[in-house]
Design an enzyme around this catalytic site. Structure first.
Site, PDB file in Angstrom:
ATOM      1  N   GLY A   1      -3.872   4.620   1.597  1.00 61.16           N
ATOM      2  CA  GLY A   1      -2.745   4.058   0.875  1.00 61.16           C
ATOM      3  C   GLY A   1      -2.734   2.551   0.861  1.00 61.16           C
ATOM      4  O   GLY A   1      -2.058   1.930   0.054  1.00 61.16           O
TER       5      GLY A   1
ATOM      6  N   ASP B   1      -4.474   5.493  -4.396  1.00 64.51           N
ATOM      7  CA  ASP B   1      -3.335   4.934  -3.673  1.00 64.51           C
ATOM      8  C   ASP B   1      -2.031   4.940  -4.464  1.00 64.51           C
ATOM      9  O   ASP B   1      -0.951   4.778  -3.887  1.00 64.51           O
ATOM     10  CB  ASP B   1      -3.634   3.496  -3.235  1.00 64.51           C
ATOM     11  CG  ASP B   1      -4.806   3.411  -2.271  1.00 64.51           C
ATOM     12  OD1 ASP B   1      -5.097   4.423  -1.611  1.00 64.51           O
ATOM     13  OD2 ASP B   1      -5.427   2.332  -2.179  1.00 64.51           O
TER      14      ASP B   1
END
Length: 319
Positions: free
Chosen positions: A170, A127
């Site tokens: 993410g 991420d």
């Protein structure tokens, strides 16, 4: 210090194996015994610990995932659970620990340091949401996986006058979406930073189709923002595009790490070993302005994320 351990915790990321290899080989070169702890903090509590040699880490630099395995253990927040982990480390004579993972893993490393076991954290997460480092291990590989798949989706979208709505990972960080959006020429990027206005998205797509005569469009969406399947249906209903949704999911976590991730992982692993040998604890490794550094974990967890506004402005100028 004569003995150290290494573990991977939280979500796996390409490049974790390269870190393990670097820790083991750098440690052995420095005269240390290096122990692998299997299945993260859970394995630490359950004494799943064994000595590693150079042969154990041969050829793993090219592999995704983690040979040590990973797990999440919410109970590690409890003092009595951590005390059991410390007892297991003492039984093996392990005085220092390298912890590879995200911010939750960092908190566990900090707690162990406060209990007398020096720990060094290494940012391993696709991420890119560890703010004390410009890049985390696994981000570059995941980004390239997204780019490859979006490029393929654009090929088929352009053949059928479609709009592909693609959800990428993410969590709370939009870096995968914005970097992938710029590098694939996506028409619209939706992240926590941009916010989400459904009518604005539909208006922009109508503009791209009617004014710019686009035969296809790509919309990149960070996970947990909206239902991409519902958005695709609304695009079909309210624009001239045929909306199609694709969730890339855990495919983004897999695959052989890129050269960038292999190099970064190797540098981070070596830096962590040297930090332990220098008596450091409660710190994490990072790369800032191309320099490999360590920083206090408490400070790292309190840092405010750098603004990605310049990247979003760049994207808007190029669409």
């Amino acid at each position: 210090m004569k003995k150290i351990g290494v573990l991977t915790s939280g979500g796996d990321a390409p490049g974790m194996n390269a870190v393990i290899r670097a820790v083991v080989r750098s440690g052995i070169s420095a005269g240390l015994e290096v122990f692998g702890i299997f299945d993260g903090y859970e394995g630490l509590v359950n004494d799943k610990i064994r000595l590693l040699n150079k042969g154990d880490v041969s050829d793993i630099i090219i592999k995704g995932g983690t040979i040590l395995g990973s797990a999440r253990l919410e109970e590690f927040k409890l003092v009595e659970v951590r005390e059991k982990a410390v007892e297991n480390l003492a039984r093996h004579g392990i005085e220092g620990l390298v912890v590879i993972g995200g911010d939750g893993s960092y908190r566990g490393a900090l707690a162990l340091t406060e209990m007398g076991i020096n720990c060094i954290g290494i940012p391993g997460t696709i991420d890119n949401d560890i703010d004390s480092t410009d890049y985390t291990i696994g981000f570059d590989t995941a980004l390239n996986t997204i780019i490859e798949n979006v490029d393929k989706l654009r090929d088929t979208s352009s053949s059928h006058h479609r709009c592909s709505v693609i959800e990428v990972m993410g969590n709370r960080c939009g870096d995968l979406a914005i970097y992938a959006g710029i590098t694939t020429g996506a028409e619209i990027i939706i992240t926590k930073e941009t916010g989400y206005d459904e009518e604005e998205v539909l208006d922009r797509l109508r503009y791209f189709e009617e004014k710019k005569q686009k035969r296809h469009s790509i919309v990149l969406v960070s996970e947990k923002i909206t239902d991409v399947h519902l958005l695709a249906r609304k695009i079909s209903l309210h624009t001239g595009f045929s909306g199609r949704a694709t969730i890339l999911g855990h495919i983004q976590r897999g695959g052989s790490p890129t050269a960038r991730d292999r190099i970064l992982a190797t540098q981070f692993g070596d830096k962590a070993v040297r930090a332990l040998l220098n008596g450091e604890g409660g710190r994490c490794v990072g790369i800032v302005n191309e320099e490999i550094i360590t920083i206090d974990i408490t400070e790292a967890l309190q840092l405010t994320k750098k603004s990605r506004k310049p990247l979003f402005e760049l994207h808007d100028r190029l669409v």
